[in-house]
Design an enzyme around this catalytic site. Structure first.
Site, mmCIF file in Angstrom:
data_model
loop_
_atom_site.group_PDB
_atom_site.id
_atom_site.type_symbol
_atom_site.label_atom_id
_atom_site.label_comp_id
_atom_site.label_asym_id
_atom_site.label_seq_id
_atom_site.Cartn_x
_atom_site.Cartn_y
_atom_site.Cartn_z
ATOM 1 N N GLU A 131 -54.570 -59.217 -24.745
ATOM 2 C CA GLU A 131 -54.311 -60.600 -24.351
ATOM 3 C C GLU A 131 -54.543 -61.519 -25.534
ATOM 4 O O GLU A 131 -55.351 -61.214 -26.416
ATOM 5 C CB GLU A 131 -55.240 -61.037 -23.217
ATOM 6 C CG GLU A 131 -54.865 -60.515 -21.857
ATOM 7 C CD GLU A 131 -55.788 -61.043 -20.774
ATOM 8 O OE1 GLU A 131 -55.402 -60.953 -19.600
ATOM 9 O OE2 GLU A 131 -56.884 -61.556 -21.093
ATOM 10 N N ARG B 99 -66.136 -58.541 -4.879
ATOM 11 C CA ARG B 99 -67.492 -58.301 -4.380
ATOM 12 C C ARG B 99 -68.252 -59.609 -4.403
ATOM 13 O O ARG B 99 -67.744 -60.643 -4.852
ATOM 14 C CB ARG B 99 -68.216 -57.293 -5.279
ATOM 15 C CG ARG B 99 -68.209 -57.700 -6.754
ATOM 16 C CD ARG B 99 -69.086 -56.848 -7.625
ATOM 17 N NE ARG B 99 -68.873 -57.070 -9.032
ATOM 18 C CZ ARG B 99 -69.354 -58.083 -9.733
ATOM 19 N NH1 ARG B 99 -70.086 -59.006 -9.118
ATOM 20 N NH2 ARG B 99 -69.121 -58.202 -11.027
ATOM 21 N N LYS C 145 -56.600 -54.248 -14.384
ATOM 22 C CA LYS C 145 -56.337 -55.574 -14.934
ATOM 23 C C LYS C 145 -54.845 -55.868 -15.084
ATOM 24 O O LYS C 145 -54.413 -57.008 -14.907
ATOM 25 C CB LYS C 145 -57.043 -55.732 -16.285
ATOM 26 C CG LYS C 145 -58.561 -55.618 -16.223
ATOM 27 C CD LYS C 145 -59.177 -56.678 -15.338
ATOM 28 C CE LYS C 145 -60.696 -56.667 -15.376
ATOM 29 N NZ LYS C 145 -61.269 -55.485 -14.712
#
Length: 472
Positions: A199, A291, A115
């Site tokens: 975050e 994906r 991330k």
């Protein structure tokens, strides 16, 4: 040229890929464990191979999948979603064995799975991200100091996480102290890495994701957005394409952002760029899923593009057969995740035998599933039974058709989320197309429903299902 594909997955996504293979004239190879011996994907595939008794490790063994693909004479492996689909080592092992991995390159999977690396790539590409830590957190003291600087509420996240796991919201320093070690533990157990970052929490945002598709020749397009805001504990319950909450300027903007994000990392094959949209109208990059997504059918319904066939074409080295300007959207689509869960008992999983199953039918109705009457739902996997996908020309018609189809479908022997979806459709906020990720928590009354149906209603539902299956 790909002529034979091993599907390293199970259930409805394996059946979905088998169908795409059949239309392309490609041989499909299924795999199964003891729990899936009677699975529909085993019955539908051209070939099927047993991969051992262990329900989890069987589908998670990189070497077993690659060796089996070679032994079965497969040219390629399609990972579906979940399991090994975002495992960079799996993609590398396929390449090393001369087998095509139907997905992006291993380096891209690895980079976007981290991330922090993904955030850095997006910042460099000029894609807006949520304010947060520049690297992994080293201690609770560092986390507390940074939270004071950013301002509460904040989100603690596993750096290598996904699927709603390894994430906690903290509204104050007490929450942060309580959740810090818990997220570390979840990150280690679920993702094998004790790395977490922070975050700023975007409170009750809209969750907007964009389907992208890239080829090996540097071309990337988007296939519009999906609204995935209706969630429970970071798990999606239903998805809509396009979002009824965006105007055309927002739609064009977020689509361009997604293409820019994909180009920045040299992306090929199908993927999804996920954004948070706050109530001031600002978009923030959240993550990239390298994906196929569970909710890909709604994109197929509004564009007419078969994403699995497109994946196979890209893996074959073919250029995309369309330009961005040639992709059109038509109407609205919604996907209801039909899960074996009891919404009235905190969504507790409800495994067991399906005593009766009636699939819905009629115009604009599609069911992607792997269940049938007499099928035993094993307790080892995700609780999703089927995906009920509805298309209609406009939003109001979509809601009416969705309600009709949910009343048509019948799954007996286990508890399901079907009545809960009907409750969602009945809310005025949803009917207005006005909702965010706090919708479920704001509507606790959604579980206040009765499962009793009159004899006349039951007879009508059964008759409608039989008629639809006969094509009457």
């Amino acid at each position: 040229m790909i002529r034979k594909i091993l599907i390293a997955n199970r259930g409805e996504i394996a059946v979905r890929i088998i169908r795409a293979c059949a239309e392309l004239g490609v041989t499909s190879v299924a795999v199964y464990t003891d729990a899936d011996r009677h699975g529909l994907h085993v019955k539908k595939a051209d070939e099927a191979y047993y991969i051992g008794p262990d329900s989890q490790s069987g589908y998670l063994s990189v070497h077993r999948m690659v060796n089996l693909a070679r032994a079965a004479g497969c040219d390629a492996i399609h990972p579906g979603y979940g399991f090994l689909s975002e495992n960079a080592d799996f993609a590398r092992q396929c390449a090393a064995s001369g087998i095509v991995f139907i997905g992006p390159d291993a380096d891209v999977i690895e980079r976007m799975g981290d991330k922090l690396a993904a955030r850095a790539a997006m910042i460099a590409a000029g894609v807006p991200v949520v304010p947060g830590s520049e690297g992994n957190l080293g201690s609770i003291d560092e986390a507390l100091a940074l939270a004071d600087d950013i301002g509460y509420p904040i989100m603690l996240k596993a750096t290598n996480g996904g699927g709603g796991r390894g994430i906690r919201r903290c509204d104050n320093s007490s929450d942060l102290r309580r959740h810090y070690d818990r997220v570390l533990s979840e990150a280690t157990k679920a993702f094998g890495s004790a790395q977490i970052f922070m975050e700023k929490a975007v409170v009750d945002p809209r969750h907007i994701e964009v389907q992208i598709l890239g080829d090996r020749h540097g071309h990337v397009v988007h296939l519009f957005e999906r609204d995935c805001s209706i969630q429970r504990r970071h798990q999606k319950l239903l998805e809509i394409a396009p979002s009824p909450q965006l105007d055309e300027a927002q739609r064009a903007y977020v689509g361009d952002l997604a293409v820019r994000a994909a180009q920045a990392v040299g992306y090929s094959n199908a993927g999804t760029v996920e954004f948070l949209l706050d109530h001031d109208g600002s978009f923030y990059f959240m993550e990239m899923n390298t994906r196929l997504q569970v909710e890909h059918p709604v994109t197929e319904m509004i564009t007419g593009i078969d994403l699995v066939q497109a994946q196979i074409g890209v893996a074959n080295g073919q250029p995309l057969p369309f330009k961005q300007s040639e992709i059109r959207r038509n109407g609205f689509a919604i996907e209801f995740r039909i899960n074996a869960e009891d919404p009235q008992n905190d969504f507790l999983p409800s495994f067991g035998r399906i005593t009766r199953y009636f699939a819905p039918g009629g115009p604009g109705v599609r069911t992607d599933g792997a269940i049938y009457t007499g099928y035993y739902i094993p307790p080892h996997y995700d609780s999703m039974l089927a995906k009920l996908v509805i298309w209609a020309q406009d939003w109001d018609a979509l809601l009416r058709r969705g309600r009709r189809a949910l009343n048509d479908i019948g799954v007996y022997g286990v508890k399901t989320t079907i009545p809960y979806h009907l409750q969602i459709l009945g809310t005025s906020a949803f009917q207005r197309g006005s909702f965010d990720t706090g919708f479920v928590e704001a509507h606790p009354e959604l579980t206040d429903y009765s499962l009793k149906r009159s004899t006349r209603e039951m007879a009508a539902a059964i008759a409608a299902a039989i008629a639809a299956q006969r094509g009457l």
